[in-house]
Design a protein around this motif. Sequence first.
Motif, mmCIF file in Angstrom:
data_model
loop_
_atom_site.group_PDB
_atom_site.id
_atom_site.type_symbol
_atom_site.label_atom_id
_atom_site.label_comp_id
_atom_site.label_asym_id
_atom_site.label_seq_id
_atom_site.Cartn_x
_atom_site.Cartn_y
_atom_site.Cartn_z
ATOM 1 N N GLY A 290 -17.825 5.762 -1.961
ATOM 2 C CA GLY A 290 -16.758 6.657 -1.516
ATOM 3 C C GLY A 290 -16.006 6.097 -0.324
ATOM 4 N N PHE A 291 -16.726 5.561 0.645
ATOM 5 C CA PHE A 291 -16.065 4.977 1.809
ATOM 6 C C PHE A 291 -15.304 3.701 1.442
ATOM 7 C CE2 PHE A 291 -18.833 7.580 4.617
ATOM 8 C CZ PHE A 291 -17.844 8.039 5.469
ATOM 9 N N GLN A 292 -15.801 2.939 0.487
ATOM 10 C CA GLN A 292 -15.077 1.744 0.051
ATOM 11 C C GLN A 292 -13.727 2.118 -0.550
ATOM 12 O OE1 GLN A 292 -18.037 0.076 -2.575
ATOM 13 N NE2 GLN A 292 -18.828 -1.329 -1.012
ATOM 14 N N ILE A 293 -13.695 3.179 -1.322
ATOM 15 C CA ILE A 293 -12.433 3.623 -1.918
ATOM 16 C C ILE A 293 -11.472 4.101 -0.836
ATOM 17 C CG2 ILE A 293 -11.372 5.390 -3.384
ATOM 18 C CD1 ILE A 293 -13.928 5.234 -5.128
ATOM 19 N N MET A 294 -11.960 4.948 0.069
ATOM 20 C CA MET A 294 -11.084 5.461 1.132
ATOM 21 C C MET A 294 -10.582 4.339 2.037
ATOM 22 S SD MET A 294 -12.756 9.085 2.374
ATOM 23 C CE MET A 294 -14.426 8.453 2.616
ATOM 24 N N GLY A 295 -11.464 3.406 2.387
ATOM 25 C CA GLY A 295 -11.050 2.309 3.246
ATOM 26 C C GLY A 295 -10.032 1.405 2.584
ATOM 27 N N GLY A 296 -10.243 1.118 1.296
ATOM 28 C CA GLY A 296 -9.314 0.244 0.580
ATOM 29 C C GLY A 296 -7.920 0.833 0.481
ATOM 30 N N VAL A 297 -7.824 2.101 0.082
ATOM 31 C CA VAL A 297 -6.485 2.701 -0.059
ATOM 32 C C VAL A 297 -5.878 3.004 1.308
ATOM 33 C CG1 VAL A 297 -6.950 3.616 -2.356
ATOM 34 C CG2 VAL A 297 -7.408 5.037 -0.357
ATOM 35 N N GLY A 298 -6.734 3.222 2.339
ATOM 36 C CA GLY A 298 -6.196 3.410 3.684
ATOM 37 C C GLY A 298 -5.490 2.168 4.192
ATOM 38 N N LEU A 299 -6.110 1.013 3.964
ATOM 39 C CA LEU A 299 -5.476 -0.252 4.347
ATOM 40 C C LEU A 299 -4.223 -0.505 3.513
ATOM 41 C CD1 LEU A 299 -8.676 -2.448 4.718
ATOM 42 C CD2 LEU A 299 -7.138 -1.746 6.569
ATOM 43 N N LEU A 300 -4.288 -0.176 2.225
ATOM 44 C CA LEU A 300 -3.113 -0.336 1.358
ATOM 45 C C LEU A 300 -1.962 0.546 1.843
ATOM 46 C CD1 LEU A 300 -1.836 -1.508 -1.239
ATOM 47 C CD2 LEU A 300 -2.852 0.428 -2.477
ATOM 48 N N ASN A 301 -2.277 1.742 2.270
ATOM 49 C CA ASN A 301 -1.256 2.669 2.767
ATOM 50 C C ASN A 301 -0.543 2.097 3.985
ATOM 51 O OD1 ASN A 301 0.194 5.127 2.913
ATOM 52 N ND2 ASN A 301 -1.311 6.003 4.308
ATOM 53 N N VAL A 302 -1.307 1.539 4.917
ATOM 54 C CA VAL A 302 -0.707 0.928 6.098
ATOM 55 C C VAL A 302 0.188 -0.241 5.705
ATOM 56 C CG1 VAL A 302 -1.192 -0.386 8.203
ATOM 57 C CG2 VAL A 302 -2.541 1.646 7.679
ATOM 58 N N GLY A 303 -0.309 -1.110 4.806
ATOM 59 C CA GLY A 303 0.460 -2.275 4.395
ATOM 60 C C GLY A 303 1.759 -1.919 3.704
ATOM 61 N N LEU A 304 1.719 -0.949 2.784
ATOM 62 C CA LEU A 304 2.932 -0.566 2.055
ATOM 63 C C LEU A 304 3.949 0.098 2.982
ATOM 64 C CD1 LEU A 304 1.447 0.754 -1.319
ATOM 65 C CD2 LEU A 304 2.723 -1.362 -0.933
ATOM 66 N N ASN A 305 3.476 0.928 3.896
ATOM 67 C CA ASN A 305 4.412 1.555 4.837
ATOM 68 C C ASN A 305 5.083 0.532 5.732
ATOM 69 O OD1 ASN A 305 4.603 4.651 4.912
ATOM 70 N ND2 ASN A 305 2.418 4.325 4.576
ATOM 71 N N ALA A 306 4.401 -0.583 6.009
ATOM 72 C CA ALA A 306 4.974 -1.625 6.851
ATOM 73 C C ALA A 306 5.961 -2.505 6.093
ATOM 74 C CB ALA A 306 3.863 -2.492 7.436
ATOM 75 N N LEU A 307 5.787 -2.648 4.775
ATOM 76 C CA LEU A 307 6.534 -3.658 4.033
ATOM 77 C C LEU A 307 7.497 -3.104 2.988
ATOM 78 C CD1 LEU A 307 3.548 -6.119 3.388
ATOM 79 C CD2 LEU A 307 5.318 -6.311 5.157
ATOM 80 N N VAL A 308 7.293 -1.872 2.534
ATOM 81 C CA VAL A 308 8.036 -1.351 1.380
ATOM 82 C C VAL A 308 8.719 -0.038 1.767
ATOM 83 C CG1 VAL A 308 7.827 -0.558 -1.012
ATOM 84 C CG2 VAL A 308 6.365 -2.409 -0.183
ATOM 85 N N PRO A 309 9.963 0.199 1.331
ATOM 86 C CA PRO A 309 10.598 1.504 1.570
ATOM 87 C C PRO A 309 9.755 2.630 0.986
ATOM 88 C CG PRO A 309 12.210 -0.088 0.793
ATOM 89 C CD PRO A 309 10.877 -0.747 0.644
#
Length: 416
Positions: A290-309
Amino acid sequence: MNPNASQLWPGRRWTLALLLATLSMIGPFSIDTYIPAFAGIAQSLGATPVEMQQTLSAYLLAFALMNLFHGALADSFGRRPVVLVGMTVFALASLGCALSQSIGQLLLFRALQGMSAGAGMVVSRAVIRDMFPPHEAQRVMSQVTLFFGLAPAIAPIIGGQLFVWLGWPSIFGLLALIGLGLSLLMGARLPETLDPAQRQPFSVGHLMRGYVQLGGSARFMALCLASGVPFNGMFLYVLSAPVFLGEHMHLPPTRFFYLFLMTIGGIMAGAWLSGRLAGRISPHRQVRHGFQIMGGVGLLNVGLNALVPVSPWWALPILGVYSLGWAMMVPVVTLLVLDQAPERRGMASSLQACIGSVANALVAGALAPLVMHSLMGLAWASLGLMATGLLAWAWVRPRLPQGGHGAPVAAVVRAG
């Protein structure tokens, strides 16, 4: 566990789960229904956006405060009386919200709603552990999470439509009818699951000793943080919905339900998966996934907000997957919390709910207003909340037996 559990509920397990889910859902339902009407309520009562945000904080703080007592009262007087009184008071408080003529009155009755709504959630957890051994309890806890997810999924849809067609007081009128209906339903169907031999004496000194002993257990507190704080990684976006969906996503209030469909869909999927995994993999491994899933998408969320509209097409599904990870692990951690005090599960459930609710209230009153106007702020705050829960789990995991069910906090289980 109650030795007469099979006689108390001879029916199918899922029907009891459904009954308990109706109790658990009242808290989130009373939040999600009125969020689409924030602007309309503010205009009607002459309130500022900050004052409207405080109606959430008032509810959540009162929810947290009273959660300290619901379970302890249920340990002394039984599960049924606490539920019946709680739902009756909730119905009256909801009626008061509907009739409010000022923001001050609304704040008062929202606080009263919060004080009573928690009875269902706290007591339902204790009932599950009264009735089932560990692996069965995990399955039922997962079923409760699955069923209860239906209510907040449709809550913003119902709230948005009621606001458009009948005005915002009708939202609280509906909540009053639900509270009354639940009071009648539980009076007719909910059995008393507390074994008379496990009733605890009701005295201030005994209660305070129990709270001090449980609150002083680092293992217990770490488990509460591991289950409650990561939830706010998703809940932060729900609390920020008027700004996140309205200003950043440019969605009208009638489409706010997109966020709720994604998050609740994720919770339901994670709860189903948790129930399927019960007894098949170790509880510790399930929590790790469960924590692996939350951590993975949390990092993805930060990356997409930084790079993609920003776009609802990727921003909302990410929150759904995060919710799946949380719901996959939280039934396991909740049972670990309850098993810290086998003879005071009501108190353990109360304290866990209180800690989680305090975290929710702090996020609603302080963190959400601070970061809601920045997409990167929301993303980093969400990741930080997940990381707090992960650190708590990383600390407590080696201190739990490998079988997954922690040794109790010995001093708490004595009758005093």
